[in-house]
Scaffold this active site. Structure first.
Site, PDB file in Angstrom:
ATOM      1  N   LYS A   1       0.834  -1.205   0.000  1.00 47.80           N
ATOM      2  CA  LYS A   1       0.000   0.000   0.000  1.00 47.80           C
ATOM      3  C   LYS A   1       0.877   1.268   0.000  1.00 47.80           C
ATOM      4  CE  LYS A   1      -2.920  -2.022   3.236  1.00 47.80           C
ATOM      5  NZ  LYS A   1      -4.154  -2.103   4.068  1.00 47.80           N
TER       6      LYS A   1
ATOM      7  N   TYR B   1     -12.498  -2.490  -1.824  1.00 48.50           N
ATOM      8  CA  TYR B   1     -12.866  -2.558  -0.405  1.00 48.50           C
ATOM      9  C   TYR B   1     -14.380  -2.567  -0.208  1.00 48.50           C
ATOM     10  CZ  TYR B   1      -8.053  -1.991   1.300  1.00 48.50           C
ATOM     11  OH  TYR B   1      -6.726  -2.184   1.614  1.00 48.50           O
TER      12      TYR B   1
ATOM     13  N   PHE C   1     -14.599   3.274   9.047  1.00 48.66           N
ATOM     14  CA  PHE C   1     -13.279   3.651   8.532  1.00 48.66           C
ATOM     15  C   PHE C   1     -13.206   3.614   7.002  1.00 48.66           C
ATOM     16  CE2 PHE C   1     -13.102  -0.904   9.678  1.00 48.66           C
ATOM     17  CZ  PHE C   1     -12.683  -1.474   8.472  1.00 48.66           C
TER      18      PHE C   1
ATOM     19  N   ARG D   1      -0.982 -14.515   3.507  1.00 52.61           N
ATOM     20  CA  ARG D   1      -1.670 -13.913   4.664  1.00 52.61           C
ATOM     21  C   ARG D   1      -0.853 -14.111   5.949  1.00 52.61           C
ATOM     22  NH1 ARG D   1      -6.601 -12.217   4.879  1.00 52.61           N
ATOM     23  NH2 ARG D   1      -7.162 -13.188   6.853  1.00 52.61           N
TER      24      ARG D   1
ATOM     25  N   THR E   1      -4.149  -8.340  10.705  1.00 51.87           N
ATOM     26  CA  THR E   1      -4.522  -7.008  10.198  1.00 51.87           C
ATOM     27  C   THR E   1      -4.117  -5.914  11.180  1.00 51.87           C
ATOM     28  OG1 THR E   1      -6.390  -7.968   9.011  1.00 51.87           O
ATOM     29  CG2 THR E   1      -6.493  -5.603   9.453  1.00 51.87           C
TER      30      THR E   1
ATOM     31  N   ARG F   1       3.754  -7.118   8.934  1.00 52.55           N
ATOM     32  CA  ARG F   1       3.160  -6.121   9.847  1.00 52.55           C
ATOM     33  C   ARG F   1       3.800  -6.209  11.230  1.00 52.55           C
ATOM     34  NH1 ARG F   1      -2.644  -7.958   7.539  1.00 52.55           N
ATOM     35  NH2 ARG F   1      -2.911  -6.417   5.890  1.00 52.55           N
TER      36      ARG F   1
ATOM     37  N   ASN G   1      -1.080  -0.437   7.635  1.00 49.13           N
ATOM     38  CA  ASN G   1      -0.556  -1.788   7.891  1.00 49.13           C
ATOM     39  C   ASN G   1       0.150  -2.374   6.673  1.00 49.13           C
ATOM     40  OD1 ASN G   1      -2.758  -2.376   6.338  1.00 49.13           O
ATOM     41  ND2 ASN G   1      -3.728  -3.754   7.801  1.00 49.13           N
TER      42      ASN G   1
ATOM     43  N   HIS H   1      -1.808  -5.663   1.765  1.00 48.85           N
ATOM     44  CA  HIS H   1      -3.128  -6.297   1.684  1.00 48.85           C
ATOM     45  C   HIS H   1      -2.947  -7.588   0.910  1.00 48.85           C
ATOM     46  CE1 HIS H   1      -7.390  -6.966   0.818  1.00 48.85           C
ATOM     47  NE2 HIS H   1      -6.953  -7.348  -0.367  1.00 48.85           N
TER      48      HIS H   1
ATOM     49  N   GLU I   1     -10.285 -10.303  -6.879  1.00 56.77           N
ATOM     50  CA  GLU I   1      -9.321  -9.206  -6.745  1.00 56.77           C
ATOM     51  C   GLU I   1      -8.303  -9.214  -7.886  1.00 56.77           C
ATOM     52  OE1 GLU I   1      -9.498  -8.529  -1.905  1.00 56.77           O
ATOM     53  OE2 GLU I   1      -7.708  -9.454  -2.761  1.00 56.77           O
TER      54      GLU I   1
HETATM   55  P1  CMP Z   1      -6.508  -4.734   4.480  1.00 58.68           P
HETATM   56  O1  CMP Z   1      -5.947  -6.088   4.619  1.00 58.68           O
HETATM   57  O2  CMP Z   1      -6.085  -3.877   3.338  1.00 58.68           O
HETATM   58  O3  CMP Z   1      -8.116  -4.850   4.453  1.00 58.68           O
HETATM   59  C1  CMP Z   1      -8.954  -3.852   4.934  1.00 58.68           C
HETATM   60  C2  CMP Z   1      -8.211  -2.728   5.542  1.00 58.68           C
HETATM   61  O4  CMP Z   1      -8.980  -1.860   6.334  1.00 58.68           O
HETATM   62  C3  CMP Z   1      -7.206  -3.299   6.511  1.00 58.68           C
HETATM   63  O5  CMP Z   1      -6.165  -3.921   5.822  1.00 58.68           O
HETATM   64  C4  CMP Z   1      -6.812  -2.074   7.297  1.00 58.68           C
HETATM   65  O6  CMP Z   1      -5.813  -1.318   6.626  1.00 58.68           O
HETATM   66  C5  CMP Z   1      -8.110  -1.280   7.274  1.00 58.68           C
HETATM   67  N1  CMP Z   1      -8.785  -1.318   8.567  1.00 58.68           N
HETATM   68  C6  CMP Z   1      -9.343  -2.372   9.153  1.00 58.68           C
HETATM   69  N2  CMP Z   1      -9.875  -2.027  10.331  1.00 58.68           N
HETATM   70  C7  CMP Z   1      -9.624  -0.706  10.481  1.00 58.68           C
HETATM   71  C8  CMP Z   1      -9.914   0.230  11.486  1.00 58.68           C
HETATM   72  N3  CMP Z   1     -10.578  -0.108  12.568  1.00 58.68           N
HETATM   73  N4  CMP Z   1      -9.507   1.502  11.288  1.00 58.68           N
HETATM   74  C9  CMP Z   1      -8.850   1.853  10.163  1.00 58.68           C
HETATM   75  N5  CMP Z   1      -8.548   1.000   9.161  1.00 58.68           N
HETATM   76  C10 CMP Z   1      -8.931  -0.264   9.330  1.00 58.68           C
END
Ligand code: CMP
Length: 155
Positions: A12, A52, A60, A88, A94, A105, A115, A118, A129
């Site tokens: 990202k 998403y 969020f 993963r 996450t 991470r 983070n 993805h 995807e």
């Molecule tokens: P990703 O694996 O890209 O999939 C969904 C993304 O949403 C996740 O990683 C985080 O970057 C983001 N995400 C998930 N939960 C939250 C949260 N509570 N606040 C902000 N971002 C979030």
């Protein structure tokens, strides 16, 4: 050979800005996964919102779309036996405070919103995807000499 899978990986915008693209991709190459698609892209909101979509109702969501569209990111397709679960696991949980040390991470991130990576979470998500991010002709099938040392022989 175990179930040969393809999965989408995104480094990202935080990963690009923090100069971590090479280190992240190197981890997957060194694990033995094969790069079959790779590009640097600046995504528009339409693609980000589609990617998403499952989070559309989350508080969020807008911040997530703002973030993923804030700068270039690297999109990759990785192939290998059980690639979806392997990627993963290597990304880590996450929420970085739950991510094991040794994961991407767990080694490089502290905030859920930043983070770094993805990855697809199931075969169905991976198919959707990959189709969203890559045209069929952008995915290359090729042989690697190392595969006879990485992959179990067929049959
Ligand atoms: P990703 O694996 O890209 O999939 C969904 C993304 O949403 C996740 O990683 C985080 O970057 C983001 N995400 C998930 N939960 C939250 C949260 N509570 N606040 C902000 N971002 C979030």
């Amino acid at each position: 050979m175990a179930d040969l899978q393809r999965t989408l990986l995104l480094v990202k915008p935080d990963g690009v800005q923090r100069l971590l693209v090479g280190r992240v991709l190197t981890r997957f190459e060194e694990r033995g996964l094969k790069l079959v698609g790779l590009k640097l892209v600046r995504v528009d909101r339409a693609l980000a919102e589609q990617h998403y979509a499952v989070h559309r109702e989350k508080p969020f969501f807008k911040g997530l779309v703002d973030f993923i569209t804030s700068g270039p990111l690297v999109a990759a397709v990785l192939e290998g036996p059980n690639a979806i679960n392997i990627v993963r696991a290597m990304n880590g949980a996450t929420r970085p405070h739950e991510a094991a040390p040794g994961s991407i991470r767990g080694d490089f991130a502290v905030e859920t919103s930043q983070n770094l990576v993805h990855a697809s979470d199931s075969p169905e998500t991976a198919a959707a995807e990959i189709a969203l991010w890559f045209k069929a002709e952008e995915l290359l099938a090729y042989e690697r000499e190392v595969d006879r040392w990485v992959l179990a022989p067929e049959g």
